[in-house]
Design a protein around this motif. Structure first.
Motif, PDB file in Angstrom:
ATOM      1  N   SER A 160      -9.249  20.392 -30.927  1.00 22.08           N
ATOM      2  CA  SER A 160     -10.467  21.083 -31.378  1.00 22.08           C
ATOM      3  C   SER A 160     -10.242  22.589 -31.384  1.00 22.08           C
ATOM      4  N   THR A 187     -14.197  15.633 -27.649  1.00 22.71           N
ATOM      5  CA  THR A 187     -14.724  15.357 -28.991  1.00 22.71           C
ATOM      6  C   THR A 187     -14.966  13.861 -29.182  1.00 22.71           C
ATOM      7  N   ASP A 233     -11.276  16.247 -36.946  1.00 19.55           N
ATOM      8  CA  ASP A 233     -10.860  16.490 -35.552  1.00 19.55           C
ATOM      9  C   ASP A 233     -11.257  15.255 -34.754  1.00 19.55           C
ATOM     10  N   THR A 234     -10.258  14.524 -34.269  1.00 15.90           N
ATOM     11  CA  THR A 234     -10.528  13.206 -33.682  1.00 15.90           C
ATOM     12  C   THR A 234     -10.620  13.262 -32.149  1.00 15.90           C
TER      13      THR A 234
HETATM   14 MG   LIG Z   1     -11.538  17.842 -29.180  1.00 21.07          MG
END
Ligand SMILES: [Mg+2]
Ligand SMILES: Nc1nc2c(ncn2[C@@H]2O[C@H](COP(=O)(O)OP(=O)(O)OP(=O)(O)O)[C@@H](O)[C@H]2O)c(=O)[nH]1
Length: 221
Positions: free
Chosen positions: A17, A35, A57-58
């Motif tokens: 992230s 996240t 963004d996983t």
């Molecule tokens: Mg993240």
């Protein structure tokens, strides 16, 4: 404008992230907030061409990985991130890459291997050459980065765009040659006509080789 679907993967806390937000918004997120899944869009110019990057963004944490197969299928380029300060995060990428290749059913996937947090030199446990060797085996690009100090952050995404462009051009070239096999044809004619056919490809296809080359044929005729 052509769109590029990019997926950022890696273990929890490696800085996925932080790298994405640094690239998209130009700021460093100090706080750690795991996240679930975030998606960003950013328009950039790469080699004189405007590109729209769609960045996913996983989640690094296992409990959030149910959607993995789907985004691996749709992704065109992959950022695989480990932290140079945590050995396990490096080894975890090996399985992750295997899964990508299996889901996409090809060994030729645009990919950048990233060793993040290179500003924390005192805490380093993974040498630069270890990352370089793995990337060489994968035929991927390798970069050591710092989201905190904005080192090599843009380079990750620009390199992926170039890798995707290169494969699209090669696949389209092959397709034109196949369609016109038996005839003496110059598949570069379409480029010299002033049309940038790579730019005009549909963007919702995960496999550029399946793109129809009707447009290219018209130009050839
Ligand atoms: Mg993240
Ligand atoms: N020193 C330093 N810290 C970083 C860097 N990148 C990220 N961090 C910090 O590491 C922590 C985790 O960063 P995140 O970007 O949230 O990690 P992540 O990979 O997205 O984690 P998940 O969302 O749980 O998968 C945060 O406190 C960041 O500030 C870096 O390049 N240098």
């Amino acid at each position: 404008m052509r769109e590029y679907k990019i997926v950022v993967l890696g273990s929890g806390g490696v800085g996925k992230s932080a790298l994405t937000v640094q690239f998209v918004q130009g700021l460093f997120v100090e706080r750690y907030d795991p996240t679930i899944e975030d998606s960003y869009r950013k328009q950039v110019e790469v080699d004189g061409q405007q590109c729209m990057l769609e960045i996913l963004d996983t989640a690094g944490t296992e409990q959030f990985t149910a959607m993995r197969d789907l985004y691996m299928k749709n992704g065109q380029g992959f950022v695989l991130v480990y932290s140079i300060t945590a050995q396990s995060t490096y080894y975890e990428l090996i399985d992750l890459r295997d899964t990508i290749l299996k889901v996409k059913d090809t060994a030729d996937v645009p990919m950048v291997l990233v060793g993040n947090k290179c500003d924390l030199e005192d805490e380093r446990v993974i040498g630069k050459e270890v990352g370089q060797t793995l990337a060489r085996n994968w035929n991927a690009t390798f970069l050591e980065t710092s989201a905190k100090q904005k080192i090599n952050v843009n380079e990750i995404f620009f390199d992926l765009v170039r890798q995707i462009n290169k494969r699209t051009a090669v696949n389209k070239d092959k397709k034109i040659k196949n369609k016109n096999s038996g005839q003496i044809m110059n598949s570069n004619l379409s480029a010299s006509s002033g049309n940038n056919d790579v730019d005009n490809l549909p963007t919702n296809l995960s496999n550029p080789a399946t793109v129809s080359n009707d447009q290219g044929c018209c130009i050839l005729l």
